[in-house]
Design an enzyme around this catalytic site. Structure first.
Site, PDB file in Angstrom:
ATOM      1  N   ALA A   1     -30.785 -59.862  22.932  1.00 58.46           N
ATOM      2  CA  ALA A   1     -30.652 -60.167  21.504  1.00 58.46           C
ATOM      3  C   ALA A   1     -29.274 -60.739  21.224  1.00 58.46           C
ATOM      4  O   ALA A   1     -28.306 -60.450  21.931  1.00 58.46           O
ATOM      5  CB  ALA A   1     -30.885 -58.914  20.663  1.00 58.46           C
ATOM      6  N   ASP A   2     -29.208 -61.543  20.177  1.00 60.49           N
ATOM      7  CA  ASP A   2     -27.923 -62.083  19.756  1.00 60.49           C
ATOM      8  C   ASP A   2     -28.005 -62.424  18.273  1.00 60.49           C
ATOM      9  O   ASP A   2     -29.097 -62.626  17.730  1.00 60.49           O
ATOM     10  CB  ASP A   2     -27.539 -63.334  20.551  1.00 60.49           C
ATOM     11  CG  ASP A   2     -26.061 -63.669  20.412  1.00 60.49           C
ATOM     12  OD1 ASP A   2     -25.250 -63.021  21.102  1.00 60.49           O
ATOM     13  OD2 ASP A   2     -25.715 -64.542  19.603  1.00 60.49           O
ATOM     14  N   GLN A   3     -26.838 -62.482  17.646  1.00 55.04           N
ATOM     15  CA  GLN A   3     -26.777 -62.787  16.220  1.00 55.04           C
ATOM     16  C   GLN A   3     -25.585 -63.693  15.936  1.00 55.04           C
ATOM     17  O   GLN A   3     -24.515 -63.512  16.513  1.00 55.04           O
ATOM     18  CB  GLN A   3     -26.644 -61.503  15.407  1.00 55.04           C
ATOM     19  CG  GLN A   3     -26.670 -61.717  13.890  1.00 55.04           C
ATOM     20  CD  GLN A   3     -26.472 -60.408  13.147  1.00 55.04           C
ATOM     21  OE1 GLN A   3     -25.383 -59.840  13.168  1.00 55.04           O
ATOM     22  NE2 GLN A   3     -27.516 -59.930  12.487  1.00 55.04           N
TER      23      GLN A   3
END
Length: 202
Positions: free
Chosen positions: A78-80
């Site tokens: 995941a990344d943001q």
């Protein structure tokens, strides 16, 4: 009775306490194996500039890298990214940089792009990108300093200098998008994928 139906736990390629808490609260069995990648180098080499594309790329690279170390396991990456118009923000290096980010965001609407990718044996088998629009209330210098004093070191742990699940909630007047996207993991979409694989009892 447990919700999880898999013979082995998920592998979460992230050391984010918020992401771990979301999976734990949802009753998902998981192990943590953070991806050790040079994210900035990957980003620069890609030539990408759109926040959503960058979040998706980094989530994918994390999931793929860790999946090669955990054969036959489902790995979640995941990344943001945070974007204010064309400007993208990174985690502030210290209090002064956090104050600068808050001054830039105050009274304006920014976007959080949260990506999740599930990989197995070096191949992506699921991906999703979700966006939340965050409108921060106008803040004068005194309010920003008071927030920084109260939040302490937590302001350097998240991009934008805030954590909505903590004292950062006081900074906002409107949030458009689901809570899980704000915390950096499109959880409803991930659960839908796991359900399609018959890994959940509910």
């Amino acid at each position: 009775m447990t919700i999880w139906r898999g013979t082995q736990p998920l592998v979460l390629a992230s050391k984010s306490p918020a992401r771990q808490a979301l999976l734990r609260s949802a009753g998902i069995a998981f192990e943590v194996a953070p991806a050790e990648l040079d994210e900035r180098a990957i980003e620069l080499a890609s030539g990408l500039s759109r926040p959503g594309e960058i979040a998706s790329l980094l989530a994918r690279e994390k999931a793929l890298a860790v999946s090669l170390q955990h054969r036959n396991r489902l790995v979640v990456g995941a990344d943001q990214t945070l974007a204010l118009g064309d400007r993208r923000f990174s985690k502030p290096a210290g209090r002064a940089e956090a104050a600068g980010q808050l001054q830039a965001l105050a009274g304006r609407t920014h976007e959080l792009h949260s990506a999740v990718v599930v990989a197995c044996n070096g191949e992506a088998v699921f991906s999703d990108l979700s966006v939340a629009r965050m409108t921060m209330r106008p803040l004068d210098e005194a309010a920003i300093m008071a927030y920084l004093d109260a939040a302490g070191e937590a302001v350097t742990k998240s991009v934008g200098g805030y954590q909505l699940e903590g004292l950062g909630v006081h900074l906002f007047e409107r949030v458009e998008g689901d809570y899980f996207t704000v915390l950096g993991l499109p959880l409803l979409q991930l659960l839908g994928f796991l359900r399609s694989r018959r890994l959940l009892a509910v």
